[in-house]
Scaffold this motif. Structure first.
Motif, PDB file in Angstrom:
ATOM      1  N   PRO A   1      -1.691   3.087  -3.600  1.00  0.00           N
ATOM      2  CA  PRO A   1      -2.967   2.702  -2.983  1.00  0.00           C
ATOM      3  C   PRO A   1      -3.476   1.406  -3.614  1.00  0.00           C
ATOM      4  O   PRO A   1      -3.208   1.133  -4.791  1.00  0.00           O
ATOM      5  CB  PRO A   1      -3.884   3.882  -3.314  1.00  0.00           C
ATOM      6  CG  PRO A   1      -2.948   5.045  -3.441  1.00  0.00           C
ATOM      7  CD  PRO A   1      -1.714   4.468  -4.091  1.00  0.00           C
TER       8      PRO A   1
ATOM      9  N   SER B   1     -10.775   4.672   1.668  1.00  0.00           N
ATOM     10  CA  SER B   1     -11.439   5.824   1.063  1.00  0.00           C
ATOM     11  C   SER B   1     -12.876   5.879   1.583  1.00  0.00           C
ATOM     12  O   SER B   1     -13.373   4.921   2.169  1.00  0.00           O
ATOM     13  CB  SER B   1     -11.416   5.705  -0.459  1.00  0.00           C
ATOM     14  OG  SER B   1     -12.104   4.530  -0.866  1.00  0.00           O
TER      15      SER B   1
ATOM     16  N   ILE C   1       0.836  -1.202   0.000  1.00  0.00           N
ATOM     17  CA  ILE C   1       0.000   0.000   0.000  1.00  0.00           C
ATOM     18  C   ILE C   1       0.869   1.250   0.000  1.00  0.00           C
ATOM     19  O   ILE C   1       0.497   2.275  -0.571  1.00  0.00           O
ATOM     20  CB  ILE C   1      -0.974  -0.027   1.197  1.00  0.00           C
ATOM     21  CG1 ILE C   1      -1.976  -1.176   1.014  1.00  0.00           C
ATOM     22  CG2 ILE C   1      -1.696   1.302   1.365  1.00  0.00           C
ATOM     23  CD1 ILE C   1      -2.831  -1.467   2.238  1.00  0.00           C
TER      24      ILE C   1
ATOM     25  N   SER D   1      -5.189   3.344   1.461  1.00  0.00           N
ATOM     26  CA  SER D   1      -3.965   4.138   1.313  1.00  0.00           C
ATOM     27  C   SER D   1      -3.260   4.194   2.661  1.00  0.00           C
ATOM     28  O   SER D   1      -3.862   3.970   3.715  1.00  0.00           O
ATOM     29  CB  SER D   1      -4.287   5.541   0.792  1.00  0.00           C
ATOM     30  OG  SER D   1      -5.164   6.205   1.672  1.00  0.00           O
TER      31      SER D   1
END
Length: 130
Positions: free
Chosen positions: A70, A97, A66, A104
Motif C-alpha cells: 500500500p 483508506s 501499490i 491499496s
C-alpha cells in the motif's frame, strides 16, 4: 512447475492446467491459493465483462507499486500522480483508506495484467507502507 516459478511470467491459466495434471501431489495450501486466484479472476470478468481498455503507462506503474505494498498518499506529488490515482480509483483498481491516507489494490487491480502473479506470496501477508 514449483510454486516459486508462478510469478516468472507464466499465465494463471497455464499454472491451473499444470495443477490439474498433478492435483494429487500438490500441497493443499497451494491448490487452495490457485483456486482462490481463479475464482477472483472469474468474478472480475463477470462483474466487468471482457472489456479491454488502454491503461496509461504511468498509472500501470503506480498500480504495480501499490500491488507490492500500500502507498501513502503523502508520497505522491504532482499532476501525473493525481491523474493516475483518479484513473485507477475510477476503474476500481485501487481504493483509498477511509481517511484517504493510504492507497491499496483491489481484487480487480490484482487481476489486471497478471499483477497478482508478480507479487511474492510471502509478501502478501507482510504488506506495509512504502
Amino acid at each position: 512447475m514449483p510454486p516459486a516459478s508462478i510469478g516468472g511470467g507464466t499465465s494463471l491459466s497455464d499454472v491451473l492446467m499444470d495443477a490439474a495434471l498433478r492435483v494429487d501431489e500438490m500441497p493443499s495450501e497451494e491448490l487452495s491459493r490457485l483456486l482462490m486466484k481463479a475464482a477472483i479472476r472469474l468474478r472480475v470478468i463477470q462483474q466487468t465483462g471482457v472489456k479491454l481498455e488502454h491503461i496509461p503507462v504511468y498509472a500501470y506503474h503506480l498500480l504495480r507499486r501499490i500491488a507490492r505494498n500500500p502507498v501513502a498518499t503523502a508520497t505522491l506529488h504532482g499532476q501525473q500522480d493525481g491523474e493516475a490515482v483518479a484513473f485507477l480509483i475510477s476503474r476500481e483498481l485501487i481504493r483509498a483508506s477511509e481517511d484517504g491516507q493510504v492507497l491499496s489494490i483491489t481484487a480487480a487491480g490484482e487481476e489486471l495484467g497478471e499483477i497478482a502473479d508478480e507479487r511474492d506470496p510471502q509478501q502478501e501477508d507482510q504488506d506495509g507502507l512504502m
